[in-house]
Write a protein that holds these residues in place. Structure first.
Motif, PDB file in Angstrom:
ATOM      1  N   PRO A 367       0.774  -1.237   0.000  1.00 23.58           N
ATOM      2  CA  PRO A 367       0.000   0.000   0.000  1.00 23.58           C
ATOM      3  C   PRO A 367       0.806   1.288   0.000  1.00 23.58           C
ATOM      4  N   THR A 371       0.680   3.844  -3.171  1.00 26.76           N
ATOM      5  CA  THR A 371       0.170   5.214  -3.163  1.00 26.76           C
ATOM      6  C   THR A 371       1.208   6.178  -3.706  1.00 26.76           C
ATOM      7  N   LEU A 429      -6.202   2.408  -7.663  1.00 30.54           N
ATOM      8  CA  LEU A 429      -6.514   2.793  -6.285  1.00 30.54           C
ATOM      9  C   LEU A 429      -7.545   1.847  -5.669  1.00 30.54           C
ATOM     10  N   ASN A 430      -8.475   1.359  -6.487  1.00 27.10           N
ATOM     11  CA  ASN A 430      -9.453   0.386  -5.984  1.00 27.10           C
ATOM     12  C   ASN A 430      -8.759  -0.878  -5.490  1.00 27.10           C
ATOM     13  N   SER A 433      -7.000  -0.125  -2.229  1.00 27.08           N
ATOM     14  CA  SER A 433      -7.957   0.027  -1.125  1.00 27.08           C
ATOM     15  C   SER A 433      -8.469  -1.308  -0.628  1.00 27.08           C
ATOM     16  N   SER A 442      -5.746   5.498   3.752  1.00 26.25           N
ATOM     17  CA  SER A 442      -7.127   5.563   3.268  1.00 26.25           C
ATOM     18  C   SER A 442      -7.537   6.991   2.971  1.00 26.25           C
ATOM     19  N   ILE A 445      -5.882   8.194  -0.220  1.00 24.87           N
ATOM     20  CA  ILE A 445      -6.485   7.631  -1.430  1.00 24.87           C
ATOM     21  C   ILE A 445      -7.775   8.359  -1.780  1.00 24.87           C
ATOM     22  N   LYS A 446      -8.583   8.710  -0.765  1.00 27.38           N
ATOM     23  CA  LYS A 446      -9.820   9.458  -1.021  1.00 27.38           C
ATOM     24  C   LYS A 446      -9.526  10.805  -1.676  1.00 27.38           C
TER      25      LYS A 446
END
Length: 578
Positions: A367, A371, A429-430, A433, A442, A445-446
């Motif tokens: 992760p 990102t 990104l999906n 997540s 999290s 990512i939003k």
């Protein structure tokens, strides 16, 4: 024998799984600080070498270090120059394994602390704090890596129990320089199979310690191991981008170049090793003519000749990589040019800029690293979007129908490109997540979802401007010189806002973004110009100096440019919440 082979395969799987788990835990535990640490520790080639030495000395695997370096290059965390220096240091750091084995003896288990560390990792894993759980993943991965290395060493066939293997290997000796090349190839192949130069080095020390091969043949095997270990990074880079492939190739170039000069000076190099070992450790010269290894009567002790051979081989491993680094560190720019020459960019440079640059096919990275890849891709997305604005500016003043149609097609294509890039980043990104991510990740990512939506809207605005100008041309209306000048000035304001937005994206990536006042100022300039042009145009219509329909197209273009300013400021504002 069959069971040993399957055990060896399983040990290799444990090693690779432990390496991945450790890397994942390290990234989660470090978070955004990881990128800053890497940048600080690789700001010069010398620091990069020290970083490679330090990391590899800890995890006991240059392969693991180079795989991580390739991943960082793929994510844009490291430049190719920085990666080469870290890889050089990794080659030195991996020599620690040989010294541990030589000093502690073959009865010492290098994984002796692995099980206690796993207990510590379990205790941390049940903590309610994310940081401790991330640290537990790092510790357990570290333990599995050591267990895997130990199992690989212990799962190879026992040559004492299979003398036919011994006679087969001994048959390669006694052919002069041809034997050196044979054992070099043997060391390369063995490392390719085991995927660990540390494990192969341990096997070489075992064979030398038991007197199965001569000291010079063991040295040739070590040189071959330095070539074989480069395959891991090349496998990791197979699904990476062009910079990642270049970093892996640089590792190969570095090691192969070292082996070439070592082979060219092989007799003299061995004499140097023997001289240093003899005088530094007060043991017999392992490179002396007629040197033979005498086995000790007890397995609990080593004879002087065994100690001399082990120390000599460890010294060769260290000195080879150290000298190679000291020589080639001055030629990093030349190595970079060479690998760029071998692995070229796509011949179609225009098309290449439309493709994803940092997110590639293959398994999703851990992760924190993923990102970073996504954020670098977003910066790349913003740069591509800015290129589309230049076509809009040209279309405003273009009077040639064929040339205008070409520019209109470009704007339509950029809108399609924006849609595709947004979709690909969102898909990536999906996938990220869906994994085990921290609250901080999290939230980041939003914010990325919102940013790519704004960048896609900028592509829509460029295409909208092309439709406005097309309707203008259908109705045979034209903008006069003053109108064109005003629109071009407003486009320049939007372009300045683009530059500020990209500057803020880069600052956010580096962790240095404090506020977005610069973006607010750029947006204010766009709004003020829109207001000024609106008032001036209304006056032109009222006085009858301007055709009404022409003014409509003019103001529609102005309003669309102002909308682009809104999308741009939204990007910077979302950075503050990420």
């Amino acid at each position: 024998m069959t069971l040993q082979i399957f055990t060896l395969i399983g040990a290799l799987g444990m090693f690779l799984y432990g390496m991945n788990m450790m890397s994942s835990g390290l990234q989660k535990a470090a978070g955004d600080r990881l990128r800053g640490f890497l940048a600080a520790m690789t700001s010069s080639p010398f620091k990069g070498v020290l970083t490679g030495i330090g990391i590899t000395s800890v995890i006991q695997s240059s392969s693991a270090t180079t795989v991580m370096v390739v991943s960082f290059v793929n994510a844009g965390l490291l430049t190719l120059t920085q990666a080469i220096s870290v890889i050089m240091g990794a080659n030195i750091g991996t020599t620690v394994t040989a010294w541990l084995v030589a000093w502690l003896g073959f009865k010492a288990d290098i994984s002796i602390l692995a099980v206690p560390l796993m207990a510590l990792g379990f205790v941390l894993s049940i903590s309610k704090k994310d940081q401790r759980r991330n640290l537990s993943e790092l510790i357990i991965g570290f333990s599995l890596l050591f267990l895997g290395l130990s199992l690989m060493k212990n799962s190879v066939p026992n040559l004492q129990e299979t003398p036919e293997v011994l006679s087969f290997i001994q048959g390669w000796q006694g052919h002069g320089f041809g034997s050196v090349l044979l054992f070099l190839v043997f060391g390369t192949i063995l490392t390719l199979v085991l995927q660990s130069s540390s494990a192969t080095m341990a096997l070489t020390l075992i064979m030398l310690n038991m007197g199965w091969i001569r000291f010079d043949m063991a040295c040739a095997m070590v040189l071959g191991e330095n070539i074989g270990t480069t395959i891991t990074a090349n496998i990791a880079a197979a699904v990476g981008n062009v910079p990642a492939k270049r970093a892996a190739l640089a590792h190969t170039v570095f090691n192969v170049t070292g082996v070439i000069w070592a082979l060219a000076t092989f007799p003299f190099f061995l004499k140097l090793i023997g001289f240093i070992t003899e005088h530094l450790f007060a043991v017999p010269n392992p490179a002396a003519s007629g040197f033979t290894i005498e086995l000790a009567q007890s397995n609990a002790v080593q004879s002087p000749s065994q100690t001399a051979a082990l120390f000599g081989l460890s010294m060769l491993h260290t000195l080879f990589n150290t000298i190679n680094t000291c020589i080639l560190i001055w030629f990093i720019p030349a190595m970079e040019k060479l690998v760029c020459l071998i692995i070229k960019d796509s011949p179609n440079t225009k098309e290449e800029t439309y493709k994803l640059k940092y997110i590639e096919a293959g398994p999703v990275a851990t992760p924190e690293l993923a990102t970073e890849q996504a954020f670098k891709e977003i910066i790349h997305f913003a740069q591509i979007s800015r290129n589309g604005l230049a076509y809009a500016k040209s279309a405003i003043s273009e009077t040639d129908p064929d040339r205008f149609e070409e520019l209109r097609s470009k704007l339509v294509k950029y809108e399609e490109i924006s849609d595709r890039i947004e979709g690909e980043i969102a898909k990536f990104l999906n996938a990220v997540s869906a994994g085990d991510i921290s609250k901080e990740t999290s939230g980041r990512i939003k914010a990325m979802y919102k940013i790519i939506g704004e960048l896609e809207s900028l592509g829509d605005s460029g295409e909208a401007i092309s439709r406005i100008l097309t309707r203008r041309n259908i109705h045979k209306k034209t903008f006069d010189a003053d109108m064109v000048k005003e629109l071009e000035t407003m486009v320049d304001d939007v372009d300045n806002a683009y530059a500020v937005m990209i500057e803020n994206l880069n600052a956010a990536h580096l962790g240095t973004l404090s506020d977005v006042n610069n973006a607010c100022n750029a947006e204010d300039r766009i709004n003020n110009r829109r207001n000024h042009l609106r008032e001036a145009e209304i006056e032109e219509i009222e006085t009858g100096r301007r055709d009404y329909l022409t003014s409509v197209y003019f103001m529609d273009t102005v309003n669309e440019l102002e909308r682009m300013g809104d999308f741009i400021i939204n990007v910077s504002q979302n950075l503050e919440t990420s």
